[in-house]
Design an enzyme around this catalytic site. Sequence first.
Site, PDB file in Angstrom:
ATOM      1  N   ASP A 249       5.849   4.771   4.888  1.00 24.22           N
ATOM      2  CA  ASP A 249       6.805   3.829   5.482  1.00 24.22           C
ATOM      3  C   ASP A 249       6.939   2.541   4.675  1.00 24.22           C
ATOM      4  OD1 ASP A 249       4.112   3.477   6.561  1.00 24.22           O
ATOM      5  OD2 ASP A 249       4.932   1.923   7.852  1.00 24.22           O
ATOM      6  N   HIS A 250       6.162   2.437   3.571  1.00 24.12           N
ATOM      7  CA  HIS A 250       6.266   1.265   2.692  1.00 24.12           C
ATOM      8  C   HIS A 250       6.797   1.627   1.307  1.00 24.12           C
ATOM      9  CE1 HIS A 250       4.035  -1.465   5.454  1.00 24.12           C
ATOM     10  NE2 HIS A 250       3.729  -0.268   5.956  1.00 24.12           N
TER      11      HIS A 250
ATOM     12  N   HIS B 256       7.120  -4.932  11.570  1.00 25.48           N
ATOM     13  CA  HIS B 256       6.437  -3.625  11.593  1.00 25.48           C
ATOM     14  C   HIS B 256       6.049  -3.288  13.032  1.00 25.48           C
ATOM     15  CE1 HIS B 256       3.365  -0.577  10.478  1.00 25.48           C
ATOM     16  NE2 HIS B 256       3.973  -0.516   9.318  1.00 25.48           N
TER      17      HIS B 256
ATOM     18  N   HIS C  19       0.863  -1.192   0.000  1.00 23.79           N
ATOM     19  CA  HIS C  19       0.000   0.000   0.000  1.00 23.79           C
ATOM     20  C   HIS C  19       0.891   1.230   0.000  1.00 23.79           C
ATOM     21  CE1 HIS C  19       0.956  -0.528   4.243  1.00 23.79           C
ATOM     22  NE2 HIS C  19       0.444   0.656   4.547  1.00 23.79           N
TER      23      HIS C  19
ATOM     24  N   HIS D 128       1.329   3.974   1.982  1.00 21.58           N
ATOM     25  CA  HIS D 128       1.816   4.731   3.132  1.00 21.58           C
ATOM     26  C   HIS D 128       3.331   4.929   2.969  1.00 21.58           C
ATOM     27  CE1 HIS D 128      -1.453   4.202   6.482  1.00 21.58           C
ATOM     28  NE2 HIS D 128      -1.413   5.449   6.048  1.00 21.58           N
TER      29      HIS D 128
HETATM   30 ZN   LIG Z   1       3.170   0.722   7.845  1.00 16.43          ZN
HETATM   31 ZN   LIG Z   2       0.025   1.531   6.555  1.00 11.57          ZN
END
Ligand SMILES: [Zn+2]
Ligand SMILES: [Zn+2]
Length: 366
Positions: free
Chosen positions: A122-123, A315, A118, A120
């Site tokens: 942080d990805h 995570h 996805h 976001h």
């Molecule tokens: Zn995340």
């Molecule tokens: Zn996320």
Amino acid sequence: MNSIITKNKRLWIILSIYLLACLGLVVFLRNPPDAVINYLFQTAITQNKSRNFFEKDGLYVITTGTGAPMPDKNRTGSQTVVVAGEQVLVFDAGPGSTLKLELSPVDVGTVDALFITHFHSDHIGGIGELMLKRWATGSPQQPLPIYGPSGIDEVVNGFEAAYQLDKGYRIAHHGEKVVPSSGFGGEAHSFDLGSDLMSSKTVYKQGEVEVIAFNVEHAPVFPAVGYRVNYKGRSIVITGDTKYTESLIHHSNKADVLIIEALNKKFATMMANAGENLETNVTAIATDIQDYHISPKEAADVAREAGVKQLVITHILPPVPSDLMIRPFLKEARAVYDGKIYMVNDGTLISLPINSDEIKIQELLK
Ligand SMILES: [Zn+2]
Ligand SMILES: [Zn+2]
């Protein structure tokens, strides 16, 4: 009398030798000979690369980013690397993860495909670096295939645009042979699973490696998917970010390893309360995030219901300040699941050789 003098003399001699040795060590450490420097550099560069961790045919996982958006000195943004036979597949590219990948036994120039769960930050924050390092070290003729749900084109195009100037500098400096312009950047492969939470699709099939994408629940983030990788009878599932949902149980069915995120709500609440006196958004964010992540206990419920052999927690939210906190973080999970649970680190290698039930876990960077 004579023996006392002799004893003192001996003591002085020993003390002098000791001091001289210490002095010598200090001089040596401040100014090591070239041969020692060369050896240390050589060892540091080749330490993980020269050992063949992938000797046996199998499915291998290296977690190269086990953190989340909150700063953690030991964990970078989300990333899981999967080596399936000869293929190197990377899942997510969080900030800093490419550097951890480069410290692993995997050569960044050999990455075959990237899969995004996805969008976001942080990805995806490390997509640009992964594309660039793969290009600069592997001299590929084709861009990196990047798979993701609808929206992936926009993200890949954005990173390519941001790196255009650097692309020019690199070609001017190193030449087309080292950094062929045709291999720069990424090529988006978009897929659409619709809104049905239980839906899934095979999005990648090369030889005996199959990657299935499935919907997860991370609202208001939509789309958000997890992935299952099957290879010669061994299987792993990477959930990305998600709440507890039936889809996780369905798609993790009998998987060897379930790699799932986890947020410890008790710790997050403690963090939210601790932030009350600070003039920051810590309290609001530590409270908000609790409604779209899964807890360690719920993750263990999924593993139990799906008949998963090994549960792997990544995570990590909120960051655990010490290894002493790992047991309390996972306490409720252990109470509901009899299988093995392991909180991975940046640089954990999980080996699943084919024709075997073996699941071996070792730390490469700790
Ligand atoms: Zn995340
Ligand atoms: Zn996320």
